[in-house]
Design a protein around this motif. Structure first.
Motif, PDB file in Angstrom:
ATOM      1  N   TRP A  65       3.449  -5.703  -0.405  1.00  0.00           N
ATOM      2  CA  TRP A  65       3.619  -5.490   0.329  1.00  0.00           C
ATOM      3  C   TRP A  65       4.881  -4.152   0.255  1.00  0.00           C
ATOM      4  CZ3 TRP A  65       0.365  -8.924   0.367  1.00  0.00           C
ATOM      5  CH2 TRP A  65      -1.017  -9.115   1.626  1.00  0.00           C
ATOM      6  N   LEU A  66       4.576  -3.130   0.096  1.00  0.00           N
ATOM      7  CA  LEU A  66       6.125  -2.112  -0.030  1.00  0.00           C
ATOM      8  C   LEU A  66       7.039  -1.638   0.818  1.00  0.00           C
ATOM      9  CD1 LEU A  66       3.730   0.734  -1.994  1.00  0.00           C
ATOM     10  CD2 LEU A  66       5.509  -1.204  -3.329  1.00  0.00           C
ATOM     11  N   ASP A  67       6.084  -2.210   2.558  1.00  0.00           N
ATOM     12  CA  ASP A  67       7.157  -2.188   3.802  1.00  0.00           C
ATOM     13  C   ASP A  67       7.137  -3.424   4.438  1.00  0.00           C
ATOM     14  OD1 ASP A  67       6.417   0.650   4.208  1.00  0.00           O
ATOM     15  OD2 ASP A  67       4.848   0.217   5.451  1.00  0.00           O
ATOM     16  N   THR A  68       8.406  -3.781   4.774  1.00  0.00           N
ATOM     17  CA  THR A  68       8.625  -4.897   5.366  1.00  0.00           C
ATOM     18  C   THR A  68       7.900  -5.836   5.675  1.00  0.00           C
ATOM     19  OG1 THR A  68      11.103  -3.977   4.314  1.00  0.00           O
ATOM     20  CG2 THR A  68      10.728  -6.281   6.859  1.00  0.00           C
ATOM     21  N   ILE A  69       7.377  -7.362   5.935  1.00  0.00           N
ATOM     22  CA  ILE A  69       6.541  -7.836   7.125  1.00  0.00           C
ATOM     23  C   ILE A  69       7.883  -8.311   8.028  1.00  0.00           C
ATOM     24  CG2 ILE A  69       5.214  -9.480   7.266  1.00  0.00           C
ATOM     25  CD1 ILE A  69       4.502  -9.452   4.605  1.00  0.00           C
ATOM     26  N   THR A  70       7.440  -7.968   9.331  1.00  0.00           N
ATOM     27  CA  THR A  70       8.633  -8.305   9.915  1.00  0.00           C
ATOM     28  C   THR A  70       7.912  -9.423  11.374  1.00  0.00           C
ATOM     29  OG1 THR A  70       7.221  -6.937  11.566  1.00  0.00           O
ATOM     30  CG2 THR A  70       8.872  -5.983  10.929  1.00  0.00           C
ATOM     31  N   SER A  71       6.401 -10.438  10.735  1.00  0.00           N
ATOM     32  CA  SER A  71       6.347 -11.233  11.852  1.00  0.00           C
ATOM     33  C   SER A  71       6.812 -12.436  11.240  1.00  0.00           C
ATOM     34  CB  SER A  71       4.807 -11.209  11.971  1.00  0.00           C
ATOM     35  OG  SER A  71       4.823 -11.952  10.385  1.00  0.00           O
ATOM     36  N   ALA A  72       7.176 -13.311  11.703  1.00  0.00           N
ATOM     37  CA  ALA A  72       7.531 -14.419  11.265  1.00  0.00           C
ATOM     38  C   ALA A  72       6.075 -15.284  10.601  1.00  0.00           C
ATOM     39  CB  ALA A  72       7.804 -15.100  12.772  1.00  0.00           C
ATOM     40  N   ASN A  73       5.831 -14.883  10.951  1.00  0.00           N
ATOM     41  CA  ASN A  73       4.346 -16.745   9.621  1.00  0.00           C
ATOM     42  C   ASN A  73       3.867 -14.832   8.650  1.00  0.00           C
ATOM     43  OD1 ASN A  73       5.472 -18.493  10.595  1.00  0.00           O
ATOM     44  ND2 ASN A  73       4.155 -17.861  12.281  1.00  0.00           N
ATOM     45  N   LYS A 179      -0.254   1.017   2.056  1.00  0.00           N
ATOM     46  CA  LYS A 179       1.297   0.994   1.612  1.00  0.00           C
ATOM     47  C   LYS A 179       0.983  -0.352   0.648  1.00  0.00           C
ATOM     48  CE  LYS A 179       3.514   3.882   5.063  1.00  0.00           C
ATOM     49  NZ  LYS A 179       5.020   3.598   5.632  1.00  0.00           N
ATOM     50  N   LEU A 180       0.365  -0.520  -0.257  1.00  0.00           N
ATOM     51  CA  LEU A 180       0.132  -2.182  -0.767  1.00  0.00           C
ATOM     52  C   LEU A 180       0.057  -1.777  -2.262  1.00  0.00           C
ATOM     53  CD1 LEU A 180      -2.733  -4.051   1.092  1.00  0.00           C
ATOM     54  CD2 LEU A 180      -0.098  -4.643   1.704  1.00  0.00           C
ATOM     55  N   GLU A 181       0.483  -2.259  -3.390  1.00  0.00           N
ATOM     56  CA  GLU A 181       0.912  -2.336  -4.707  1.00  0.00           C
ATOM     57  C   GLU A 181       0.487  -3.361  -5.436  1.00  0.00           C
ATOM     58  OE1 GLU A 181       3.828  -1.202  -8.006  1.00  0.00           O
ATOM     59  OE2 GLU A 181       4.312  -0.722  -5.863  1.00  0.00           O
ATOM     60  N   PRO A 182      -1.121  -3.852  -6.149  1.00  0.00           N
ATOM     61  CA  PRO A 182      -1.622  -4.072  -6.864  1.00  0.00           C
ATOM     62  C   PRO A 182      -0.731  -5.344  -8.203  1.00  0.00           C
ATOM     63  CG  PRO A 182      -2.628  -2.809  -7.502  1.00  0.00           C
ATOM     64  CD  PRO A 182      -1.636  -2.043  -6.519  1.00  0.00           C
ATOM     65  N   ASN A 183      -0.845  -5.762  -8.732  1.00  0.00           N
ATOM     66  CA  ASN A 183      -0.158  -6.272 -10.440  1.00  0.00           C
ATOM     67  C   ASN A 183      -1.145  -5.703 -10.868  1.00  0.00           C
ATOM     68  OD1 ASN A 183      -0.669  -8.279 -12.525  1.00  0.00           O
ATOM     69  ND2 ASN A 183       1.339  -8.755 -10.975  1.00  0.00           N
ATOM     70  N   LYS A 184      -0.150  -5.316 -12.155  1.00  0.00           N
ATOM     71  CA  LYS A 184      -0.980  -4.274 -13.031  1.00  0.00           C
ATOM     72  C   LYS A 184      -1.363  -4.913 -13.894  1.00  0.00           C
ATOM     73  CE  LYS A 184       2.886  -0.974 -13.684  1.00  0.00           C
ATOM     74  NZ  LYS A 184       4.296  -0.271 -14.200  1.00  0.00           N
ATOM     75  N   LEU A 185      -1.246  -6.190 -14.062  1.00  0.00           N
ATOM     76  CA  LEU A 185      -2.431  -7.052 -15.270  1.00  0.00           C
ATOM     77  C   LEU A 185      -3.418  -7.280 -14.165  1.00  0.00           C
ATOM     78  CD1 LEU A 185      -2.689  -8.754 -17.509  1.00  0.00           C
ATOM     79  CD2 LEU A 185      -1.743 -10.855 -16.237  1.00  0.00           C
ATOM     80  N   PHE A 186      -3.133  -7.803 -12.695  1.00  0.00           N
ATOM     81  CA  PHE A 186      -4.475  -7.861 -12.218  1.00  0.00           C
ATOM     82  C   PHE A 186      -5.250  -6.536 -12.660  1.00  0.00           C
ATOM     83  CE2 PHE A 186      -6.056  -7.955  -7.877  1.00  0.00           C
ATOM     84  CZ  PHE A 186      -6.543  -8.961  -7.983  1.00  0.00           C
ATOM     85  N   LEU A 187      -5.214  -5.570 -12.010  1.00  0.00           N
ATOM     86  CA  LEU A 187      -5.428  -4.665 -11.414  1.00  0.00           C
ATOM     87  C   LEU A 187      -6.342  -4.332 -13.415  1.00  0.00           C
ATOM     88  CD1 LEU A 187      -6.203  -1.912 -10.250  1.00  0.00           C
ATOM     89  CD2 LEU A 187      -4.371  -0.224 -10.867  1.00  0.00           C
ATOM     90  N   ALA A 188      -5.746  -4.083 -14.026  1.00  0.00           N
ATOM     91  CA  ALA A 188      -6.254  -4.229 -15.741  1.00  0.00           C
ATOM     92  C   ALA A 188      -7.257  -5.180 -16.103  1.00  0.00           C
ATOM     93  CB  ALA A 188      -5.434  -4.266 -16.515  1.00  0.00           C
ATOM     94  N   LEU A 189      -7.283  -6.468 -14.627  1.00  0.00           N
ATOM     95  CA  LEU A 189      -8.740  -6.504 -15.442  1.00  0.00           C
ATOM     96  C   LEU A 189      -9.654  -6.509 -14.085  1.00  0.00           C
ATOM     97  CD1 LEU A 189      -6.407 -11.203 -16.587  1.00  0.00           C
ATOM     98  CD2 LEU A 189      -7.755  -9.049 -17.751  1.00  0.00           C
ATOM     99  N   ALA A 190      -9.490  -5.319 -13.612  1.00  0.00           N
ATOM    100  CA  ALA A 190     -10.456  -5.617 -12.147  1.00  0.00           C
ATOM    101  C   ALA A 190     -11.990  -4.805 -12.719  1.00  0.00           C
ATOM    102  CB  ALA A 190     -10.098  -5.011 -11.514  1.00  0.00           C
TER     103      ALA A 190
END
Length: 654
Positions: A65-73, A179-190
């Motif tokens: 998550w590129l933006d900061t998660i502001t929620s408590a959970n 504004k979500l960024e996947p892991n490169k290895l995870f993206l490569a196996l898709a």
């Protein structure tokens, strides 16, 4: 081991058992192996809910998550009724209590409109949710959408099961927009293309068809073996039953013979004993016969003397009894006649006294009747004058105005004192009509004064405003009441005001606007397919089926929880818009009906009984409804005092 190898091994074991064991033992083992084979072929491997939950966590861990998660959970939502997956995700959260540096919370949504305050939403195509509508609902909120069995790249991360494994796609464009960024290895196996995605679907379908063919062949063999075993079992059962019946017959016959032999031996022994006793008794009888002959002669002589003496004695007794009876009868007749004469004289005297009293009472009753008739005429005249004065004091609209607005209506007005703090108000406009029922603070003269103030302000508002919504009318009325009573909200200040229900009826558009201050609106409709009444957390729905099997439903349109007057927080009143059908019935009421104490236990009538009573009288005309409500109130109140003013208005729109 696949299903073909397992079937071959079972068949070999069946042949071995059939050659080397007893017939009954063979059948038991054969049935056992058939059950095992059925369980194996009926339960193919599946992607379980715990594995699915583990896979969801796996995907989340590979997204940043590129933006900061502001929620408590860190909230993971499930779209649709997926109870097993919900439990599996909770178990997985216990193993991994934190994601993206936040505590994990699992929630479940039944409708798309309920989705809110989540970081991840999972939806399976089998749940029937439209993935595009989900995306529209959460767009721009950095929510990761994981889909299963949807079209290619319709979700941010979508996967499908093939050969017990999970294949997935990644929609980089949708992830970047949120504004979500996947892991490169995870993206490569898709999976990279729609063709590859469809190819995986085809592989899955071919694999399922191959497994189905194997299952059908294995089941065909099992059915053939079951038929053979069933025929053998029937033959064995028939022979076993026949042998069992023969054994039972032989056992019964042998037992009967032994019992009969024992009985015969016992009977022979008893006969010999009885013969010896009879011989001795015959000797004693012969001796006693001689003695009896001598005694009879003596007894006959004595009996002759006794009979003569008894005859003389009975004749004397009968004569004495007859004489006593005659004397007693004469004396008793004399006493009865004397007592009868005395009682007759007393009755005659009592009757004469009673006749005199009746005549006096008759004259008094006639005088009282004349006086009561005069008083009744006077009271009726006073009641008419008081009723007319009450209407004039409270400025209640005449019944002709109500009949013009709602021809099918009734009003039930039961003041606690001579005048009431409850009032109703109505007005006609070219495009709409307005009906109001209000409950002012206090009773008697103070309440009536407040009701006059309310009627005056309503007239002023409708004079100054031609086009105005229901909620706006109450806003303006509250402003005028606060100003007139100089209310500031300070402590120990008098909190006078009123609770109110207001309806604006638009006959051309067949709609109704409702706004309320503490007092709700009750709407009753005969059940009509395709036209349901509002039923949610705010508007509560009740139903009732009458003896004819007709279903009626009642919706309580909830009012705002604040009065017309000063309050802690002054927010605008809500305007509720309702589209009505011909035959719909509406009721507005003050709280006096529901708050009345009475019944067997001296408790309040309560709104639940009031709503149920409204449902049960729907087949009655409106004037009869008013009569039933009045009678029910009086019956419930009993000997209790009326605690508050009562006002109920009902109208049916045809």
């Amino acid at each position: 081991m696949n299903s073909e190898h397992f079937t071959l091994a079972l068949s070999q074991n069946l042949v071995y058992l059939a050659k080397n064991t007893h017939m009954f033992t063979r059948l038991r083992y054969i049935l056992l192996f058939i059950g095992l084979l059925s369980n194996f072929v009926a339960k193919p491997q599946a992607f379980t809910e715990p594995k699915r939950a583990e896979y969801i966590f796996y995907v989340i861990e590979r997204i940043k998550w590129l933006d900061t998660i502001t929620s408590a959970n860190f909230v993971i939502g499930i779209a649709g009724k997926e109870d097993e997956l919900y439990t599996a995700l909770i178990d997985q959260a216990k193993l991994k209590p934190q994601l993206q540096g936040k505590s994990v919370k699992i929630v479940q949504f039944k409708k798309i409109d309920d989705i809110k305050d989540v970081n991840v939403i999972f939806s399976n195509n089998r749940s029937g949710f439209n993935i595009n509508q989900i995306y529209t609902k959460v767009a721009g909120k950095s929510v990761l959408i994981i889909g299963e069995d949807y079209e290619f790249e319709s979700a941010m991360v979508g996967f499908v099961e093939v050969e017990g494994k999970r294949k997935y796609t990644v929609n980089e464009k949708m992830l970047a927009q949120e504004k979500l960024e996947p892991n490169k290895l995870f993206l490569a196996l898709a999976i990279k293309s729609r063709e590859q995605w469809m190819d995986e679907f085809r592989k899955q379908r071919e694999q399922m068809e191959e497994e189905i063919d194997k299952l059908r062949e294995a089941r065909r063999k099992i059915h053939a073996q079951r038929d053979t075993i069933s025929q053998q079992q029937k033959a064995i059962d028939a022979q076993t039953l026949m042998l069992k019946q023969l054994e039972e017959n032989i056992s019964k016959t042998q037992a009967n013979l032994e019992v009969k032999l024992s009985q015969l031996a016992e009977q022979e022994k008893n006969i010999n004993n009885q013969r010896r006793v009879l011989a001795k008794q015959n000797e004693d009888i012969n001796q006693q016969k001689g003695m009896i002959v001598e005694q009879k002669k003596v007894l006959n002589e004595q009996l002759a003397k006794i009979k003569l003496q008894q005859l003389v004695l009975w004749l004397a007794v009968v004569f004495i009894l007859l004489a006593i009876s005659l004397v007693f009868f004469i004396y008793r007749s004399y006493r009865i006649k004397k007592e009868s004469n005395r009682q007759l004289q007393e009755k005659n005297y009592t009757i004469e006294q009673r006749n005199m009293e009746i005549m006096q009472q008759k004259e008094e009753i006639e005088a009282q009747r004349d006086e009561i008739e005069v008083q009744r005429d006077f009271v009726m005249k006073q009641n008419q004058e008081i009723s007319q004065q009450k209407h004039e004091i409270q400025q209640l609209p005449p019944d002709e105005v109500l009949s013009a607005i709602a021809p099918n209506h009734f009003t039930l007005n039961l003041p606690r004192d001579i005048v009431s703090g409850d009032y109703y108000w109505a007005t006609q406009r070219p495009d709409y009509n307005i009906l109001v029922v209000a409950d002012c603070t206090g009773h008697g003269v103070p309440g009536a004064t407040m009701s006059m103030l309310g009627v005056s302000f309503l007239n002023e508002i409708m004079t100054r405003h031609e086009n105005i919504e229901a909620g706006q009318v109450l806003d303006e009325l509250r402003r005028l009441v606060i100003k007139a009573l100089h209310q500031t909200g300070k402590e120990n200040e008098q909190k006078d005001g009123m609770d109110i229900s207001l309806c604006i009826i638009f006959h051309k558009e067949r709609k109704l606007q409702f706004a309320g201050a503490n007092n709700p609106l009750y709407m009753v409709r005969k059940f009509t397919e395709g036209y349901p009444l509002p039923d949610d957390e705010k508007n509560k729905l009740s139903d009732y089926t009458n003896e004819q099997g007709e279903l009626y439903q009642l919706a309580q349109i909830t009012a705002d929880k604040m009065p017309i007057g000063i309050y802690l927080k002054l927010t605008p009143f809500t305007t509720n818009t309702i589209h009505y059908l011909p035959g719909d019935t509406f009721y507005m009421s003050s709280d006096g009906y529901s708050d009345q104490f009475g019944g067997a236990t001296g408790t309040k009538f309560m709104s639940k009984k009031f709503k149920q009573l409204l449902l049960t009288i729907q087949q009655e005309p409106m004037d009869r409804q008013q009569q039933i409500l009045h009678e029910s109130h009086i019956k419930w109140k009993g000997t209790e005092e009326q605690v508050d003013d009562v006002m109920v208005m009902g109208f049916r729109i045809d």
